[in-house]
Design an enzyme around this catalytic site. Sequence first.
Site, short mmCIF file in Angstrom:
data_model
loop_
_atom_site.label_atom_id
_atom_site.label_comp_id
_atom_site.label_asym_id
_atom_site.label_seq_id
_atom_site.Cartn_x
_atom_site.Cartn_y
_atom_site.Cartn_z
N ASP A 128 -1.76 7.08 -10.63
CA ASP A 128 -2.63 8.05 -11.30
C ASP A 128 -2.55 7.88 -12.82
O ASP A 128 -3.57 7.81 -13.51
CB ASP A 128 -2.21 9.48 -10.96
CG ASP A 128 -2.50 9.90 -9.54
OD1 ASP A 128 -3.54 10.53 -9.32
OD2 ASP A 128 -1.67 9.61 -8.66
N THR B 28 -4.55 11.32 -3.63
CA THR B 28 -3.18 10.95 -4.02
C THR B 28 -2.18 11.21 -2.89
O THR B 28 -1.29 10.39 -2.65
CB THR B 28 -2.76 11.74 -5.28
OG1 THR B 28 -3.61 11.36 -6.36
CG2 THR B 28 -1.32 11.43 -5.66
#
Length: 272
Positions: A51, A86
């Site tokens: 990320d 995620t």
Amino acid sequence: MASSNTVLMRLVASAYSVAQKAGMIVRRVIAEGDLGIVEKTCATDLQTKADRLVQMSICSSLARKFPKLTIIGEELVVWVDPLDGTKEYTEGLLDNVTVLIGIAYEGKAIAGIINQPYYNYEAGPDAVLGRTIWGVLGLGAFGFQLKEVPAGKHIITTTRSHSNKLVTDCVTAMNPDDVLRVGGAGNKIIQLIEGKASAYVFASPGCKKWDTCAPEVILHAVGGKLTDIHGNVLQYHKDVKHMNSAGVLATLRNYDYYASRVPESVKNALVP
């Protein structure tokens, strides 16, 4: 107008290129074996090293090429999700993961890029991984083969890790033949355009503008529709609140059927 179109296509080309690089970063982090996981707000709201690296790569690259652009500048706004899905990424559900770059003009989503870093990952050790889907309103969407769910079938795709009673009640009201529970807003829209699902139903706050901007463009470019649960068009100007507080309803076809089946109790619980 011609000048604006030129800037847009330059921006789309740059975003396409940086999305492909982002996919490589996502795969590299997995290969290195250290995801660098941290919890942002709770155990289901995670952030990884991927990320952070992808966010930095996308923002720095676009800011360098378009220094006056607001990345989250006056009329064009870019909405970036460096790693959509995620939680699934951390659990090895790699086909759920996407990188999203959405471009909005005067509050309307007009161009979008979706990179799937692990597309084709189950095809064997010699498979070429990854693909990038992109679209511009009025031009079309590219990088995939458009398919539709068989006529008469109602297959709902919805959240895998953020369900609650509102979500369940709304999905049940659609009278589905099947329910797919997967991660990632980008992944769910891909299911719609590739004929795996009829509608994406998420009757809850949770997803953000950077989750929906790019996927919305891809869907709209091929004749689909994405709104909140009330049927309101989502806005993407730079001052809009980030949360899609009234949920998401998206379809490739037959939007009115699914919109008509949203329970009033669900609508009353979700404030736009």
